[in-house]
Design an enzyme around this catalytic site. Sequence first.
Site, mmCIF file in Angstrom:
data_model
loop_
_atom_site.group_PDB
_atom_site.id
_atom_site.type_symbol
_atom_site.label_atom_id
_atom_site.label_comp_id
_atom_site.label_asym_id
_atom_site.label_seq_id
_atom_site.Cartn_x
_atom_site.Cartn_y
_atom_site.Cartn_z
ATOM 1 N N HIS A 90 0.822 -1.215 0.000
ATOM 2 C CA HIS A 90 0.000 0.000 0.000
ATOM 3 C C HIS A 90 0.852 1.260 0.000
ATOM 4 O O HIS A 90 2.073 1.210 0.159
ATOM 5 C CB HIS A 90 -0.968 0.003 1.181
ATOM 6 C CG HIS A 90 -0.335 -0.067 2.539
ATOM 7 N ND1 HIS A 90 0.434 0.938 3.079
ATOM 8 C CD2 HIS A 90 -0.394 -1.044 3.478
ATOM 9 C CE1 HIS A 90 0.821 0.596 4.294
ATOM 10 N NE2 HIS A 90 0.344 -0.608 4.558
ATOM 11 N N CYS A 147 2.981 -4.779 6.647
ATOM 12 C CA CYS A 147 2.738 -4.589 5.211
ATOM 13 C C CYS A 147 3.986 -4.068 4.513
ATOM 14 O O CYS A 147 5.001 -3.786 5.140
ATOM 15 C CB CYS A 147 1.595 -3.603 5.010
ATOM 16 S SG CYS A 147 0.003 -4.197 5.640
#
Length: 168
Positions: free
Chosen positions: A121, A143
């Site tokens: 992301h 992430c």
Amino acid sequence: MRPVLAALAVLALAGCGATAAQPPAVEGSVDRIVIEKAAHRMSLYAGDRLVRTYAISLGGGGLAPKVRSGDRRTPEGDYRITGRNPRSRYHLALRIGYPTPAQTAAARAQGIDPGGDIMIHGLPNGRGALSALYKGQDWTDGCIAVTDPEIEEVWTLVRDGAAVRITP
């Protein structure tokens, strides 16, 4: 002598092609992503051709592989892109298929939750202008993060189901 000259001409032309710029990447052409945690690098491939490379931020829990929910580590292994979230808390998010069934079974055997929701992301929504503060920092909960302009490019280039390999 003529065959030798012809061979040299072919080699010269081939050499010229090798130094020419690669054609631009095509939307949805990336079918493989390689994430090298120690190098903080993510590379996108269309077949065997390297398309793009990005500097990345990872989980703030260190470079060891993810073991459990909340450890803030980035997992290691082979996965797929299993979904997209255009309305994520972060600027665009590509879901990585972590945990695998084997990782889930191993965690359950130890009585722990393996976690999930591992994404590639951008920055937290509304913080794109602060990318310099995030660059080079491991700040995610496990992430893989890039800047907002970079995730927009990744979002466009990567096809659904693309293979993802995350290495130490």
